[in-house]
Design an enzyme around this catalytic site. Structure first.
Site, PDB file in Angstrom:
ATOM      1  CE1 TYR A 125      -3.053  -2.730   0.078  1.00 30.89           C
ATOM      2  CE2 TYR A 125      -4.290  -1.887   1.858  1.00 30.89           C
ATOM      3  CZ  TYR A 125      -4.254  -2.758   0.927  1.00 30.89           C
ATOM      4  OH  TYR A 125      -5.333  -3.661   0.752  1.00 30.89           O
ATOM      5  CE  LYS A 171       0.844 -18.671   1.062  1.00 31.91           C
ATOM      6  NZ  LYS A 171       0.259 -19.776   1.388  1.00 31.91           N
ATOM      7  CG  ASP A 204      -2.996 -20.251   2.865  1.00 32.22           C
ATOM      8  OD1 ASP A 204      -2.235 -19.845   3.961  1.00 32.22           O
ATOM      9  OD2 ASP A 204      -2.522 -20.987   1.992  1.00 32.22           O
ATOM     10  CG  ASP A 228      -7.650  -3.372   3.355  1.00 33.00           C
ATOM     11  OD1 ASP A 228      -8.722  -3.365   3.897  1.00 33.00           O
ATOM     12  OD2 ASP A 228      -7.431  -2.889   2.328  1.00 33.00           O
ATOM     13  CG  ASP A 232     -13.127  -5.462   4.645  1.00 31.67           C
ATOM     14  OD1 ASP A 232     -13.145  -4.777   5.550  1.00 31.67           O
ATOM     15  OD2 ASP A 232     -13.468  -4.986   3.458  1.00 31.67           O
TER      16      ASP A 232
END
Length: 340
Positions: A125, A171, A204, A228, A232
């Site tokens: 970002y 990850k 994951d 992010d 959600d």
């Protein structure tokens, strides 16, 4: 104490949510003897239309000189507002709680009470992108300083919770350098918190377990983009984005806002759920209470959250939750419970 709060109403449903939130805060002031000076600040799509800037230097200065900022959802120019505030005020910790509420359908455990602590300043970002006709690239920036800082925030937060468990989500099996550094920094910080349990999980697997066993999580700490996305997902697990608050916190300043967008499709219809902004105001008061050692502000936060929970327990809700209350009526309902 008297607090000066920069208040950005935002776009779309933002002004309607803001009006309901003001009703709640005014009632809290009356009942608890608090003093909140809400300073209106223009930012977002409407500000751009009127003044040619989504966030003017004048507005930014008002925000910076206040005690904190409470912000409604901003429309298409959200990036120009939120990213600048996060960057220029060094609001490095994005805090997104996901907690089940009474009378609200949820996924998995009805006792879910987790917090996602998201690093807010780095990762993909940063906007370090380039492209030509055949290829586009993005640079992922991860630093030890930012990783240790966000991990420390997560462990400090975990000490205030019952489970005292931090899960680092990453990850590193694929992103060996960047997420490898993040995971290493989390492990280093964990050594200074022997009273807090620590584990790590691939992103994951975390996405799957947020659906399968959300009650097993306590504090999740992760990098910017993963946080992010997962936040959600966690919001939907406990009932939806319309119920979830968030905070962007630095060492000396903080910004509080809902995690959803401005919902222009229902703007002006007085049917939006204001709870996300009302609970963001509760998070604001909790932060002020800790920052200023003000028990009245801390108690005000608990009073608002209790009033929200009592309202929902009584079946009082907006159409998104199957109820028939308008935005204004939902604000009034919560405010009435504060008064009692």
């Amino acid at each position: 104490m008297e607090y000066t709060v920069a208040f950005i109403e935002g776009d779309g449903i933002g002004p309607e949510q803001a009006a309901a939130t003001k009703t709640v805060l005014r009632k809290l002031e009356e009942s608890q003897g608090m003093s909140l000076n809400l300073i209106p600040v223009e930012a977002g799509d409407r500000a751009f239309k009127d003044h040619g800037e989504a966030l003017s230097n004048e507005s930014f200065q008002v925000i910076r000189e206040s005690d904190c900022c409470l912000k409604g959802p901003v429309g298409k120019l959200a990036y120009d507002v939120v990213i600048r505030l996060r960057r220029d005020l060094d609001l490095y910790a994005n805090i997104r709680p996901a907690k089940t509420l009474p009378g609200v359908p949820c996924v998995g455990s009805p006792e879910t009470d987790l917090v996602i602590v998201r690093e807010n300043t780095e990762d993909l970002y940063c906007g370090l992108e380039s492209a030509d006709e055949d290829k586009a690239t993005a640079t992922r920036l991860i630093t030890r300083k930012a990783c240790r800082r966000i991990a420390t925030y997560a462990f400090d937060l975990a000490r205030s919770k019952k489970k005292r468990l931090v899960t680092a989500v990453h990850k590193s099996n694929v992103l060996k350098k960047t997420d490898g550094l993040f995971l290493l920094a989390c492990k280093e910080v964990a050594e200074a918190y022997p009273d807090v349990k620590f584990s790590d999980m691939l992103v994951d697997a975390a996405a799957m377990n947020l659906i399968r066993n959300p009650g097993n999580f306590d504090v999740i700490v992760t990098t910017n983009m993963f946080g992010d996305i997962l936040s959600d997902e966690a919001a939907q697990v406990v009932g939806g984005l319309g119920l979830v608050p968030s905070a962007n916190i630095g060492d000396n300043f903080a910004l509080f806002e809902p995690v959803h967008g401005s919902a222009p499709d229902i703007a002006g219809r007085n049917c939006a759920n204001p709870i996300s902004l009302i609970l963001s105001a509760a998070m604001m008061l909790e932060w002020l209470g800790r920052k200023r050692n003000d028990p009245k502000a801390s108690e005000g936060s608990r009073i608002i959250e209790r009033a929200v929970r009592q309202s929902l327990s009584s079946g009082e809700s907006t159409p998104d939750l199957g109820g028939d209350l308008s935005t204004v009526e939902m604000g009034n309902t919560i405010a009435q419970r504060i008064a009692t």
